[in-house]
Design a protein around this motif. Structure first.
Motif, short mmCIF file in Angstrom:
data_model
loop_
_atom_site.label_atom_id
_atom_site.label_comp_id
_atom_site.label_asym_id
_atom_site.label_seq_id
_atom_site.Cartn_x
_atom_site.Cartn_y
_atom_site.Cartn_z
N GLY A 50 -4.42 -17.79 0.69
CA GLY A 50 -3.36 -17.57 1.64
C GLY A 50 -3.47 -16.21 2.26
N ARG A 51 -3.00 -16.16 3.49
CA ARG A 51 -3.06 -14.85 4.28
C ARG A 51 -1.85 -14.32 4.62
NH1 ARG A 51 -7.74 -14.14 6.59
NH2 ARG A 51 -6.89 -12.86 8.33
N ILE A 52 -1.80 -13.01 4.83
CA ILE A 52 -0.58 -12.07 5.43
C ILE A 52 -1.11 -11.38 6.61
CG2 ILE A 52 -1.02 -10.10 3.74
CD1 ILE A 52 2.00 -9.79 3.95
N SER A 66 -4.29 -7.74 8.32
CA SER A 66 -4.13 -9.01 7.64
C SER A 66 -5.05 -8.73 6.33
CB SER A 66 -4.87 -9.89 8.44
OG SER A 66 -6.20 -9.72 8.42
N ALA A 67 -4.48 -9.94 5.42
CA ALA A 67 -5.19 -9.77 4.11
C ALA A 67 -5.20 -11.29 3.62
CB ALA A 67 -4.08 -9.05 3.26
N VAL A 68 -6.17 -11.49 2.52
CA VAL A 68 -6.21 -12.66 1.86
C VAL A 68 -5.86 -12.36 0.61
CG1 VAL A 68 -7.78 -14.56 1.41
CG2 VAL A 68 -8.11 -13.58 3.76
N ASP A 76 3.96 -10.93 -12.06
CA ASP A 76 3.28 -9.66 -12.55
C ASP A 76 2.24 -8.80 -11.55
OD1 ASP A 76 4.30 -9.45 -15.04
OD2 ASP A 76 3.02 -11.17 -15.74
N ARG A 77 1.64 -9.53 -10.61
CA ARG A 77 0.55 -8.92 -9.73
C ARG A 77 0.29 -9.73 -8.80
NH1 ARG A 77 -4.61 -6.32 -11.80
NH2 ARG A 77 -6.30 -7.62 -10.67
N LEU A 78 -0.12 -8.87 -7.64
CA LEU A 78 -0.72 -9.50 -6.56
C LEU A 78 -1.93 -8.70 -5.99
CD1 LEU A 78 2.37 -9.26 -3.96
CD2 LEU A 78 1.36 -11.30 -4.94
N ALA A 79 -2.99 -9.47 -5.78
CA ALA A 79 -4.25 -8.69 -5.29
C ALA A 79 -4.75 -9.49 -4.07
CB ALA A 79 -5.38 -8.96 -6.53
N PHE A 80 -5.13 -8.56 -3.33
CA PHE A 80 -5.66 -8.92 -1.93
C PHE A 80 -6.68 -8.11 -1.21
CE2 PHE A 80 -1.58 -7.01 -1.82
CZ PHE A 80 -1.66 -5.97 -0.94
N ARG A 81 -7.19 -8.68 -0.18
CA ARG A 81 -8.29 -7.80 0.42
C ARG A 81 -7.66 -7.83 1.86
NH1 ARG A 81 -12.79 -6.47 -1.26
NH2 ARG A 81 -14.07 -5.50 0.23
N TRP A 82 -7.57 -6.26 2.24
CA TRP A 82 -6.73 -5.91 3.23
C TRP A 82 -7.84 -5.54 4.56
CZ3 TRP A 82 -1.97 -6.29 4.15
CH2 TRP A 82 -1.35 -5.67 5.05
N SER A 83 -7.55 -6.03 5.66
CA SER A 83 -8.44 -5.97 6.71
C SER A 83 -7.78 -5.60 7.85
CB SER A 83 -9.46 -7.17 6.88
OG SER A 83 -10.06 -7.33 5.61
N TRP A 84 -8.62 -4.59 8.74
CA TRP A 84 -8.14 -4.20 10.15
C TRP A 84 -9.22 -4.21 11.15
CZ3 TRP A 84 -8.22 -1.47 5.65
CH2 TRP A 84 -9.03 -0.33 5.58
N GLU A 97 -9.80 -3.35 -0.82
CA GLU A 97 -9.21 -4.22 -2.04
C GLU A 97 -8.07 -3.60 -2.29
OE1 GLU A 97 -11.84 -4.29 -5.21
OE2 GLU A 97 -13.38 -5.68 -4.31
N ALA A 98 -6.68 -4.36 -2.57
CA ALA A 98 -5.55 -3.75 -2.93
C ALA A 98 -4.86 -4.55 -4.17
CB ALA A 98 -4.48 -3.72 -1.69
N ILE A 99 -4.09 -3.97 -5.05
CA ILE A 99 -3.56 -4.86 -6.19
C ILE A 99 -2.29 -4.06 -6.24
CG2 ILE A 99 -3.48 -4.99 -8.64
CD1 ILE A 99 -6.61 -4.69 -8.60
N VAL A 100 -1.27 -4.91 -6.26
CA VAL A 100 0.19 -4.27 -6.76
C VAL A 100 0.53 -5.05 -8.05
CG1 VAL A 100 2.62 -4.45 -5.70
CG2 VAL A 100 0.70 -4.54 -4.21
N GLU A 101 1.05 -4.22 -8.86
CA GLU A 101 1.62 -4.57 -10.27
C GLU A 101 2.92 -4.41 -10.43
OE1 GLU A 101 -1.20 -2.48 -12.56
OE2 GLU A 101 -2.37 -4.14 -12.82
N PHE A 102 3.79 -5.16 -10.97
CA PHE A 102 5.19 -5.21 -11.03
C PHE A 102 5.50 -5.07 -12.44
CE2 PHE A 102 4.21 -7.41 -7.21
CZ PHE A 102 4.63 -6.79 -6.28
N HIS A 103 6.28 -3.82 -12.94
CA HIS A 103 6.45 -3.65 -14.38
C HIS A 103 7.98 -3.59 -14.44
CE1 HIS A 103 2.35 -2.69 -14.73
NE2 HIS A 103 2.45 -2.17 -13.91
N PRO A 104 8.73 -4.29 -15.40
CA PRO A 104 10.01 -4.34 -15.34
C PRO A 104 10.48 -2.76 -15.90
CG PRO A 104 9.43 -6.17 -16.63
CD PRO A 104 8.13 -5.48 -16.01
#
Length: 147
Positions: A50-52, A66-68, A76-84, A97-104
């Motif tokens: 999916g895209r943002i 945009s990203a895919v 826990d985690r999102l990974a996406f390819r960020w483009s402009w 490449e971007a990764i977002v991790e979520f830690h309690p």
């Protein structure tokens, strides 16, 4: 904390951002920053493949990013390819490449973002500023809706 970090042996640069968000649900990541004049409400299809897509306004200019999503591993985690595109004021087109991790963390969630693949210091620094603004906006939104 938001910083631009430099690779030791390559010209590629990385951005790291971390923020303690006082919310338990990682899904808040997908909420638009209401009232933010500098960003258009994003279009989000939160699934692998999916895209943002967003439009950002800065100094009288508007440009699109945009990203895919490569991975969505809730909570826990999102990974996406960020483009402009070439209209990005600091150079383009670009793709990272971007990764977002979520830690309690207590009653909140520590969000840690890492973005790599920049070829230019100005691009890396522009994205570090942009992510800081995004985290600031998420914090304001959470304060309004959760507080």
């Amino acid at each position: 904390m938001v910083s631009a970090a430099f690779g030791a042996s390559t010209p590629a640069l990385a951005v790291e951002a971390e923020r303690l968000l006082w919310v338990r649900s990682w899904a808040r990541w997908f909420l638009p920053p209401e009232g933010a004049e500098w960003i258009e409400t994003p279009t989000v299809d939160p699934r692998p493949g999916g895209r943002i897509a967003i439009a950002v306004r800065q100094q009288g200019l508007e440009y699109r990013l945009s990203a895919v999503f490569a991975e969505i591993a809730a909570p826990d985690r999102l990974a996406f390819r960020w483009s402009w595109g070439a209209d990005f004021p600091y150079g383009g087109p670009g793709d990272t490449e971007a990764i977002v991790e979520f830690h309690p963390d207590g009653t909140g969630t520590r969000a840690v973002l890492r973005q790599r693949g920049f070829t230019d210091r100005a691009l890396s620094e522009a994205h570090a500023r942009g992510w800081k603004r995004c985290f600031d906006g998420i914090e304001r939104l959470l304060a309004e809706t959760e507080g």
